[in-house]
Design an enzyme around this catalytic site. Structure first.
Site, PDB file in Angstrom:
ATOM      1  CE1 TYR A 143      17.668 -10.979  -0.083  1.00 34.15           C
ATOM      2  CE2 TYR A 143      18.432 -10.682   2.244  1.00 34.15           C
ATOM      3  CZ  TYR A 143      18.506 -10.570   1.047  1.00 34.15           C
ATOM      4  OH  TYR A 143      19.408  -9.664   0.668  1.00 34.15           O
ATOM      5  CG  ASP A 238      20.131 -18.622   5.172  1.00 30.34           C
ATOM      6  OD1 ASP A 238      20.747 -18.381   6.070  1.00 30.34           O
ATOM      7  OD2 ASP A 238      19.775 -17.806   4.428  1.00 30.34           O
ATOM      8  CE  LYS A 266      22.854  -7.943  11.161  1.00 28.49           C
ATOM      9  NZ  LYS A 266      22.378  -8.853  10.229  1.00 28.49           N
TER      10      LYS A 266
END
Length: 430
Positions: A143, A238, A266
């Protein structure tokens, strides 16, 4: 009288679509009603009725120092006193950029965003602008945020055009996305033989964290790196989940791979909304205002997130931090496997650094999305609710990874194992 979670959920559903602001929070994967959280401290989160839980979600990864760490809170309070947002450069953006480039050798230049989704979306646009090509490759079970090009499943054959997995995505978008099985060397070779001159980039979770946790083979990564290098295809790692989680140098340091671009989430802002993408100067120089690939964000490099991130890196870079974190994860996962075996339950785990995965299966450790789909999600749901009832909070989905923080104590780990023993015993007797 305090409202129950059901009361709060019913109230939320009046004006919030689905009652949640991110789908996994709805507990759809495990059933039941989501727990509404009021506060968190250290390794614990607390619901609105004061219930305490040992937390292995950690806001989905970034709380590597635990919740409300005093060093982070102090930095954020000082930043807030100076103003919440300026829409103009601050020196703190430079400090974070310098630190990431120092820790991740593959990154010469970096650009801040406000989320991991923005980071991956922007990295793909940059790869397309840099190469002048349109097609991208992603992998089943990985994802990369909810941008249109990435919510795509495989076609009827792995090398056919993709199909949208969400309404609202034009088929014309999906046709540029090729979806391959994860951790499959031959699928890579076949794809590049057919499409090599059309591929702008390959985007991959170097360690999958969105189909639980799968650590691919070194051969898979070596093959992918060589194919991309040979064809001028941009390799995007990623590391929204793995960056500064499995290792101070990210998953790319674990595998010894140098990607062309890397994305972060984050964690670089100690949990505040932020993301970033960066890589080779040759590629990053194509981003506006240096080049013709446009990317922007009013709140990118928000001063609160930047100063929280600076404070976090103060602690992550201390000697032995990741070794201590990994030891805790190994202790937890090893003993969970031991307890499940004693109860006669098929169960296995995987772990690296501060991340771990749990699978209810008798078929060994899953290696790809198909293997994960064969695991027993009903058993996971029983385990999840049994642990939740006893004060342990795991991710409410059999397809999500677990996270450890530096604030988890030996007492927390032993409490978790004691509760797991009870739950495994109940499951075996059912």
């Amino acid at each position: 009288m305090n409202n129950t979670n059901q009361d709060l959920f019913n109230q939320a559903k009046i004006h919030i679509a689905g009652g949640v602001n991110s789908p996994v929070r709805a507990f759809a994967g495990v059933g039941g009603v989501p727990v509404f959280i009021s506060r968190a401290k250290g390794s614990k989160i607390y619901d609105t009725n004061g219930g305490e839980y040992v937390d292995y979600v950690g806001s989905w990864g970034p709380m590597i120092l635990g919740h409300s760490h005093p060093h982070i809170i102090e930095a954020v309070k000082k930043a807030a006193d100076d103003g919440l947002s300026f829409g103009a450069p601050t020196p703190f953006e430079t400090t974070i950029a310098d630190k990431i480039c120092e820790l991740i050798p593959s990154i010469d230049m970096i650009r801040m965003t406000s989320s991991g989704t923005e980071a991956t979306m922007s990295a793909i646009r940059l790869a397309r602008g840099y190469t002048g090509r349109d097609k991208i490759v992603k992998f089943e079970g990985c994802y990369h945020g909810h941008s249109d090009s990435l919510l795509v499943k495989a076609g009827s054959g792995m090398l056919d055009i993709g199909e949208p997995t969400s309404k609202g995505i034009p088929i014309d978008f999906a046709k540029h996305t090729i979806t391959l099985p994860y951790n499959n060397k031959q699928a890579l070779i076949d794809c590049f033989e057919k499409f090599s001159n059309e591929l702008a980039c390959v985007i991959v979770e170097p360690i999958a964290g969105n189909m639980n946790m799968i650590i691919p083979s070194q051969e898979f990564h070596d093959t992918l790196r060589k194919l991309c290098s040979d064809t001028g295809t941009v390799l995007i790692f990623d590391e929204v989940m793995t960056g500064f989680r499995v290792n101070l140098g990210g998953a790319q340091a674990c595998f010894g791979i140098t990607p062309d671009l890397t994305t972060f989430g984050k964690i670089i802002g100690a949990g505040l909304p932020v993301g970033a993408f960066g890589g080779k100067k040759e590629i990053m120089s194509h981003i506006a205002p240096l080049g013709g690939v446009y990317q922007a964000g009013t709140l990118s490099g928000n001063p609160l997130a930047m100063r929280a991130g600076i404070a976090m890196f103060d602690l992550l870079t201390q000697d032995g931090f990741y070794e201590k974190l990994s030891t805790k994860v190994q202790y937890l996962t090893h003993n969970l496997e031991k307890l499940a075996k004693e109860a006669g339950i098929g169960f296995t785990t995987t772990q690296l650094g501060g991340m771990f995965g749990m699978y209810f299966t008798d078929n060994g450790l899953p290696q790809n999305f198909d293997d994960v789909n064969k695991c027993d999600t009903k058993k996971f749901a029983k385990f999840f609710h049994g642990m939740l009832k006893r004060g342990v909070y795991f991710a409410p989905s059999a397809f999500e990874v677990g996270f450890m923080s530096s604030e988890h104590s030996q007492e927390d780990l032993d409490f978790t194992l004691a509760m797991a023993k009870q739950v495994f015993t109940e499951m075996a007797q059912a």
